[in-house]
Design a protein around this motif. Sequence first.
Motif, PDB file in Angstrom:
ATOM      1  N   GLN A 161      27.853  33.207  32.914  1.00 52.02           N
ATOM      2  CA  GLN A 161      28.199  32.449  34.108  1.00 52.02           C
ATOM      3  C   GLN A 161      29.711  32.519  34.350  1.00 52.02           C
ATOM      4  O   GLN A 161      30.502  32.662  33.415  1.00 52.02           O
ATOM      5  CB  GLN A 161      27.771  30.983  33.954  1.00 52.02           C
ATOM      6  CG  GLN A 161      26.279  30.770  33.748  1.00 52.02           C
ATOM      7  CD  GLN A 161      25.482  30.790  35.047  1.00 52.02           C
ATOM      8  OE1 GLN A 161      26.047  30.993  36.122  1.00 52.02           O
ATOM      9  NE2 GLN A 161      24.181  30.562  34.957  1.00 52.02           N
ATOM     10  N   THR A 186      16.998  22.557  34.399  1.00 55.20           N
ATOM     11  CA  THR A 186      18.240  23.031  35.024  1.00 55.20           C
ATOM     12  C   THR A 186      19.508  22.401  34.436  1.00 55.20           C
ATOM     13  O   THR A 186      20.570  23.038  34.479  1.00 55.20           O
ATOM     14  CB  THR A 186      18.221  22.821  36.552  1.00 55.20           C
ATOM     15  OG1 THR A 186      17.899  21.453  36.849  1.00 55.20           O
ATOM     16  CG2 THR A 186      17.194  23.732  37.204  1.00 55.20           C
ATOM     17  N   ALA A 193      13.814  31.513  33.172  1.00 54.80           N
ATOM     18  CA  ALA A 193      13.601  30.068  33.081  1.00 54.80           C
ATOM     19  C   ALA A 193      12.938  29.504  34.330  1.00 54.80           C
ATOM     20  O   ALA A 193      11.932  28.783  34.250  1.00 54.80           O
ATOM     21  CB  ALA A 193      14.938  29.366  32.834  1.00 54.80           C
ATOM     22  N   LEU A 194      13.466  29.833  35.503  1.00 62.09           N
ATOM     23  CA  LEU A 194      12.954  29.245  36.744  1.00 62.09           C
ATOM     24  C   LEU A 194      11.589  29.794  37.116  1.00 62.09           C
ATOM     25  O   LEU A 194      10.709  29.069  37.597  1.00 62.09           O
ATOM     26  CB  LEU A 194      13.960  29.481  37.875  1.00 62.09           C
ATOM     27  CG  LEU A 194      15.314  28.788  37.706  1.00 62.09           C
ATOM     28  CD1 LEU A 194      16.264  29.204  38.814  1.00 62.09           C
ATOM     29  CD2 LEU A 194      15.153  27.280  37.688  1.00 62.09           C
ATOM     30  N   SER A 240      20.016  22.824  42.342  1.00 57.90           N
ATOM     31  CA  SER A 240      19.346  23.546  41.266  1.00 57.90           C
ATOM     32  C   SER A 240      17.901  23.103  41.121  1.00 57.90           C
ATOM     33  O   SER A 240      16.996  23.931  40.934  1.00 57.90           O
ATOM     34  CB  SER A 240      20.095  23.350  39.943  1.00 57.90           C
ATOM     35  OG  SER A 240      20.172  21.975  39.599  1.00 57.90           O
ATOM     36  N   MET A 260      18.414  28.284  30.297  1.00 60.42           N
ATOM     37  CA  MET A 260      19.484  27.923  31.221  1.00 60.42           C
ATOM     38  C   MET A 260      20.790  27.688  30.473  1.00 60.42           C
ATOM     39  O   MET A 260      21.867  28.105  30.922  1.00 60.42           O
ATOM     40  CB  MET A 260      19.091  26.657  32.000  1.00 60.42           C
ATOM     41  CG  MET A 260      17.854  26.814  32.871  1.00 60.42           C
ATOM     42  SD  MET A 260      18.044  28.016  34.206  1.00 60.42           S
ATOM     43  CE  MET A 260      19.070  27.107  35.338  1.00 60.42           C
ATOM     44  N   SER A 320      22.325  30.960  29.333  1.00 59.94           N
ATOM     45  CA  SER A 320      22.810  31.784  30.444  1.00 59.94           C
ATOM     46  C   SER A 320      24.295  31.562  30.674  1.00 59.94           C
ATOM     47  O   SER A 320      24.951  32.355  31.346  1.00 59.94           O
ATOM     48  CB  SER A 320      22.033  31.462  31.731  1.00 59.94           C
ATOM     49  OG  SER A 320      22.488  30.241  32.317  1.00 59.94           O
ATOM     50  N   VAL A 328      22.281  24.472  32.171  1.00 58.86           N
ATOM     51  CA  VAL A 328      23.558  25.028  32.613  1.00 58.86           C
ATOM     52  C   VAL A 328      24.630  23.949  32.606  1.00 58.86           C
ATOM     53  O   VAL A 328      25.781  24.193  32.217  1.00 58.86           O
ATOM     54  CB  VAL A 328      23.433  25.644  34.021  1.00 58.86           C
ATOM     55  CG1 VAL A 328      24.795  26.112  34.529  1.00 58.86           C
ATOM     56  CG2 VAL A 328      22.460  26.808  34.004  1.00 58.86           C
ATOM     57  N   GLN A 380      23.821  35.246  33.924  1.00 57.22           N
ATOM     58  CA  GLN A 380      23.480  34.483  35.129  1.00 57.22           C
ATOM     59  C   GLN A 380      22.181  34.967  35.757  1.00 57.22           C
ATOM     60  O   GLN A 380      21.391  34.174  36.255  1.00 57.22           O
ATOM     61  CB  GLN A 380      24.596  34.595  36.165  1.00 57.22           C
ATOM     62  CG  GLN A 380      24.328  33.758  37.400  1.00 57.22           C
ATOM     63  CD  GLN A 380      25.224  34.108  38.569  1.00 57.22           C
ATOM     64  OE1 GLN A 380      25.610  35.255  38.729  1.00 57.22           O
ATOM     65  NE2 GLN A 380      25.546  33.130  39.374  1.00 57.22           N
ATOM     66  N   THR A 394      18.454  32.942  33.816  1.00 57.67           N
ATOM     67  CA  THR A 394      18.009  31.910  34.759  1.00 57.67           C
ATOM     68  C   THR A 394      16.732  32.326  35.470  1.00 57.67           C
ATOM     69  O   THR A 394      15.872  31.494  35.764  1.00 57.67           O
ATOM     70  CB  THR A 394      19.104  31.624  35.797  1.00 57.67           C
ATOM     71  OG1 THR A 394      19.441  32.827  36.494  1.00 57.67           O
ATOM     72  CG2 THR A 394      20.345  31.080  35.139  1.00 57.67           C
TER      73      THR A 394
END
Length: 412
Positions: free
Chosen positions: A33, A148, A128-129, A332, A26, A29, A151, A121, A125
């Motif tokens: 972004q 999260t 990660a998620l 998030s 994150m 990333s 970021v 972005q 992400t």
Amino acid sequence: MRRFLQENSEFIRDNARWLAAGFLLMLFSSFGQTFFIGVSGNDLRATYHLSGGGFGALYMTATLSSAATLPFLGRALDLMPGWKVARFAIPILSLACVLITLAPNVVALGVTLYLLRLFGQGMMTEIALTETGRWFTANRGRAMSIITPGVSAGTGVLPVLVVLIDAASGNWHVAWLAAAAVLMLVALPLILWLMRVERVPRLLDTGKPAPATARDWTRAEVLRDPVFYLLLAGLVAPPFIGTTVFFFQGYLTALRGYSELAFAAAFPVMSVTTVAFGFLCGGLVDRFGALRLLPFVLIPMTLATLAAALIAQVWGVYVFMLLLGVSNGFTSTLLGALWPEVYGVKNLGGIRAIVVAAMVLATALGPGLSGQLIDLGIGLPAQLLWMAGWCVLASAALAVAARAVRRRAARS
């Protein structure tokens, strides 16, 4: 409070490898972004002789293209381990950071922005998620609240750092070349090492039942589900609004007479509140489930948007960032835990890729549409009032969607 701190410290200690991997993905990333790209926005516009609307349209085209690509590329997470996906995503993101300093014309700049958005972005992400959603079950909300803020850490540190580097070097290229080096020399080896060991989810990680997880939907079923579009109508509002303000931060500072450093210095305010409210939301998700929180998640975003629209003094930026941090902390963390509750985990990579693509689409439309409206004489503050109204309507849509999912779960 002591018990809460003890439980969290034990959880972090026992799962440090996987939580660190998600946090770093994150964090890095950030180089794709909007808030990071936006710091160089005025330099890019001057270099390529672009108006606000022209730059916004180029950015929109690049981001729309990345959103169209992401659902297909994101499927890789259902076909191979996450570390293998990171193994090619990070080097491409690093390459894009170099290319933005070498782009000879507007077309090449558009391609570079496409790569930054897709692999920054988008894929960073997404990895990660998705991986965190699979690694954790009973503590999914807590885990999301820990990764999260990556970021937020980038948002709090990097804009100020870039402004200082630009001022010291007199060349906006330096910060981008430094980003490329950090990605290859730090991010790539460290993240791959952390992710090479898979975590097997334990249903009783905290001694209590795991949160509800829906049956495993296919991507085709999700795309035919009306509830999915109700959820998206609400959940794309924060990235649309936040991206628009970040992208046009140069325009806003000039309009209201702020200094660039004053605006950049407000990012840490957002970062701190994002982290704090992310942890709060993580605990609430683990206790109540993501669905129960849905109808309330856009309230801070509504207030943040109104603050940006109506407060012209420089302290209004800090109010906006504070409330935006509250919103980001909730959304998030909640987004990371929501989709397994609604659509299961078997096809989570592909489903989340669609969601991330929709959010990337929102970040594309924001600068593009707002840039055109600015060129037509409709200022950003006036536009933000309409965005606040969208948040109010979207909250109602989320409430309807949450009830529909609960009714569906009760019938199954």
